[in-house]
Design a protein around this motif. Structure first.
Motif, short mmCIF file in Angstrom:
data_model
loop_
_atom_site.label_atom_id
_atom_site.label_comp_id
_atom_site.label_asym_id
_atom_site.label_seq_id
_atom_site.Cartn_x
_atom_site.Cartn_y
_atom_site.Cartn_z
N GLY A 226 18.17 103.89 18.59
CA GLY A 226 18.41 105.27 18.19
C GLY A 226 17.18 106.12 18.41
O GLY A 226 16.35 105.81 19.27
N GLY A 227 17.07 107.17 17.60
CA GLY A 227 15.93 108.06 17.74
C GLY A 227 16.29 109.47 17.35
O GLY A 227 17.27 109.71 16.63
N TYR A 228 15.49 110.42 17.80
CA TYR A 228 15.77 111.81 17.50
C TYR A 228 15.25 112.69 18.63
O TYR A 228 14.40 112.29 19.44
CB TYR A 228 15.16 112.24 16.17
N ARG A 229 15.79 113.90 18.69
CA ARG A 229 15.29 114.94 19.58
C ARG A 229 15.14 116.20 18.74
O ARG A 229 16.12 116.71 18.20
CB ARG A 229 16.24 115.19 20.74
N ALA A 230 13.91 116.66 18.60
CA ALA A 230 13.61 117.84 17.79
C ALA A 230 13.11 118.94 18.70
O ALA A 230 12.04 118.82 19.32
CB ALA A 230 12.57 117.51 16.72
N VAL A 231 13.87 120.02 18.80
CA VAL A 231 13.53 121.14 19.67
C VAL A 231 12.87 122.23 18.82
O VAL A 231 13.49 122.78 17.90
CB VAL A 231 14.78 121.69 20.37
N PHE A 232 11.61 122.51 19.14
CA PHE A 232 10.85 123.54 18.44
C PHE A 232 10.66 124.76 19.35
O PHE A 232 10.95 124.70 20.55
CB PHE A 232 9.48 122.99 18.02
N GLU A 233 10.11 125.81 18.80
CA GLU A 233 9.83 127.01 19.59
C GLU A 233 8.87 126.71 20.73
O GLU A 233 9.01 127.26 21.83
CB GLU A 233 9.21 128.10 18.69
N ASN A 234 7.90 125.81 20.49
CA ASN A 234 6.84 125.59 21.47
C ASN A 234 6.79 124.17 22.02
O ASN A 234 5.77 123.74 22.54
CB ASN A 234 5.48 125.93 20.84
N GLY A 235 7.88 123.45 21.90
CA GLY A 235 7.88 122.09 22.42
C GLY A 235 9.04 121.28 21.87
O GLY A 235 9.78 121.73 20.99
N THR A 236 9.20 120.08 22.42
CA THR A 236 10.26 119.18 21.99
C THR A 236 9.69 117.79 21.76
O THR A 236 8.96 117.27 22.61
CB THR A 236 11.39 119.11 23.04
N LEU A 237 10.00 117.21 20.61
CA LEU A 237 9.65 115.82 20.32
C LEU A 237 10.87 114.95 20.56
O LEU A 237 11.95 115.22 20.01
CB LEU A 237 9.21 115.66 18.86
N ALA A 238 10.73 113.91 21.37
CA ALA A 238 11.83 112.99 21.64
C ALA A 238 11.38 111.58 21.27
O ALA A 238 10.34 111.09 21.75
CB ALA A 238 12.23 113.04 23.10
N CYS A 239 12.14 110.93 20.39
CA CYS A 239 11.81 109.58 19.92
C CYS A 239 12.94 108.63 20.29
O CYS A 239 14.12 108.96 20.16
CB CYS A 239 11.61 109.59 18.40
N ALA A 240 12.57 107.44 20.74
CA ALA A 240 13.54 106.37 20.99
C ALA A 240 13.03 105.10 20.33
O ALA A 240 11.84 104.78 20.45
CB ALA A 240 13.74 106.15 22.49
N PHE A 241 13.91 104.38 19.64
CA PHE A 241 13.48 103.14 19.00
C PHE A 241 14.50 102.03 19.25
O PHE A 241 15.67 102.28 19.55
CB PHE A 241 13.29 103.32 17.49
N ILE A 242 14.04 100.80 19.11
CA ILE A 242 14.90 99.63 19.13
C ILE A 242 14.47 98.73 17.99
O ILE A 242 13.28 98.55 17.75
CB ILE A 242 14.83 98.89 20.49
N MET A 243 15.45 98.20 17.25
CA MET A 243 15.15 97.38 16.09
C MET A 243 15.99 96.12 16.13
O MET A 243 17.18 96.15 16.48
CB MET A 243 15.44 98.14 14.79
N GLY A 244 15.38 94.99 15.74
CA GLY A 244 16.09 93.73 15.65
C GLY A 244 16.56 93.47 14.23
O GLY A 244 16.26 94.23 13.31
N ALA A 245 17.30 92.38 14.03
CA ALA A 245 17.81 92.04 12.71
C ALA A 245 16.70 91.72 11.73
O ALA A 245 16.91 91.75 10.51
CB ALA A 245 18.77 90.84 12.82
#
Length: 312
Positions: A226-245
Motif C-alpha cells: 500500500g502507501g499514500y499519495r499526498a498532493v500539496f501546493e508545492n509538491g507531492t509525497l508518494a509512499c509505497a510499502f510492502i509488509m509481511g505477516a
C-alpha cells in the motif's frame, strides 16, 4: 517481566516482537488447545487454556489481548481489575461506550493501558502527519491512503464486518492525526466472500479531497502492499510499502516538485516490534505512553462511522 498473550492468530505478530526481548517471559493463551500448542511450539513459549489462572497469577505483569474485537472491552476491564497492565490489539473496543468505559477505568487505575496503534511507529506515517501539520510543502490539496492485502494470518478474516475497525483504523488514525475529524463520510464497498472484501471511504474536509481505501481480496503471493499519495501546493509525497505477516515493513518515499523527483530516507522499522518496544519502555519508566486509550477515541469514532456506513 511476564506477559500473558491472549490469542493465536494476529497474536503471532506480537509474539515475534516479544522474542527480541529475552528478559521477557511469555505465556500463550488459546481457546483451542491444538492452536495454542502449535503457536507455542513455533515461538518456544509455554501455553495455557485457563484464563482464570492468568488473572490469578501475581507474576504476570502485562496482559496482551489479541482476541476478537467483541471481547476487547471485557478482557481489558478484567485485566485491570486483576491488577495487570494491558496491551490490546486494535480497535480499543467495538463501540464508543466500551471505549469510554476503558478510558475511565484506566484513569482510575495505577496500571497502564496500551492500544496497538502500530501505524504511529511507522516512519512514513509520521512523515505524512508532519508534512500536513507543518505545511512543509504548502497546503494539502489531495490525499489517497491505500492498503491492499492477502489474508496473511491463519484464522484472521478481513471481510466487510472486519475491515473498518480491524484494517482501516490504522490508516484512518493517520488521517485524523494529520487533518482532524472529517465532516461527512461517503463509502463504497464490494465483497469476494465473507472473509475478503474492499471498502473505499471518501472523507470530507473543507480544503482537501481525502480517500481511504482497503482491500483484503489479494492472493497470498501479493502479501500486503500500500502507501499514500499526498498532493500539496508545492509538491507531492508518494509512499509505497510492502509488509509481511511478521510485521516487517519496507517503505519508499519520493518527493516530487517542479525541480524533479527526490527519494527521501525512510528508516527501516518492524512496526509491531517498535510498538512492543514502546510498551516495555513505558512499563520500565523510560517513555510516556503515546498509544493510551484516550488518544485513540477520535480515530475510533471515525472508524465506527465508516463501519455503520458499510454494515448498517
Amino acid at each position: 517481566m511476564k506477559v500473558a498473550l491472549l490469542g493465536t492468530s494476529i497474536a503471532q505478530a506480537h509474539a515475534a516482537g516479544f522474542k527480541a526481548h529475552p528478559d521477557v517471559e511469555v505465556i500463550i493463551y488459546g481457546h483451542t488447545p491444538a492452536k495454542a500448542e502449535q503457536m507455542g511450539a513455533r515461538f518456544d513459549y509455554p501455553v495455557t487454556t485457563d484464563l482464570d489462572a492468568i488473572s490469578a497469577d501475581p507474576s504476570i505483569d502485562l496482559v496482551d489481548i489479541c482476541l476478537p474485537t467483541r471481547m476487547h472491552t471485557e478482557h481489558i476491564l478484567n485485566a485491570l481489575r486483576a491488577g495487570k497492565h494491558v496491551l490490546t490489539e486494535l480497535p480499543l473496543a467495538p463501540d464508543m461506550a466500551g471505549a469510554h468505559r476503558v478510558v475511565e477505568a484506566a484513569a482510575a487505575s495505577d496500571r497502564q493501558v496500551f492500544v496497538d496503534m502500530f501505524n504511529r511507529f511507522v516512519p512514513s506515517s509520521r512523515m505524512l502527519v508532519e508534512a500536513v501539520t507543518e505545511r512543509a510543502y504548502g497546503r494539502l490539496l489531495q490525499l489517497t491512503v491505500e492498503t491492499n492485502t492477502a489474508l496473511l494470518w491463519p484464522g484472521f478474516s478481513i471481510g466487510l464486518k472486519q475491515i473498518p475497525l480491524e484494517q482501516m483504523l490504522g490508516d484512518l488514525d493517520t488521517i485524523v492525526r494529520a487533518l482532524g475529524v472529517p465532516g461527512d463520510i461517503e463509502v463504497a464497498k464490494t465483497a469476494k466472500d465473507s472473509e475478503a472484501a474492499a471498502v473505499d471511504a471518501l472523507l470530507c474536509y473543507p480544503d482537501a479531497l481525502v480517500r481511504c481505501s482497503t482491500s483484503s481480496m489479494l492472493p497470498m503471493s501479493y502479501g500486503c502492499r500500500g502507501g499514500y499519495r499526498a498532493v500539496f501546493e508545492n509538491g507531492t509525497l508518494a509512499c509505497a510499502f510492502i509488509m509481511g505477516a511478521d510485521g516487517r515493513t519496507d517503505s519508499e518515499i519520493t518527493l516530487y516538485t517542479g525541480d524533479g523527483a527526490q527519494p527521501l530516507d525512510v528508516p527501516h522499522v518492524d512496526q509491531y516490534s517498535a510498538m512492543i518496544d514502546h510498551v516495555l519502555e513505558c512499563l520500565n519508566g523510560k517513555a510516556a505512553n503515546m498509544i493510551g486509550p484516550d488518544t485513540v477515541l477520535a480515530s475510533l469514532d471515525v472508524a465506527l462511522r465508516v463501519d455503520r456506513a458499510v454494515n448498517g
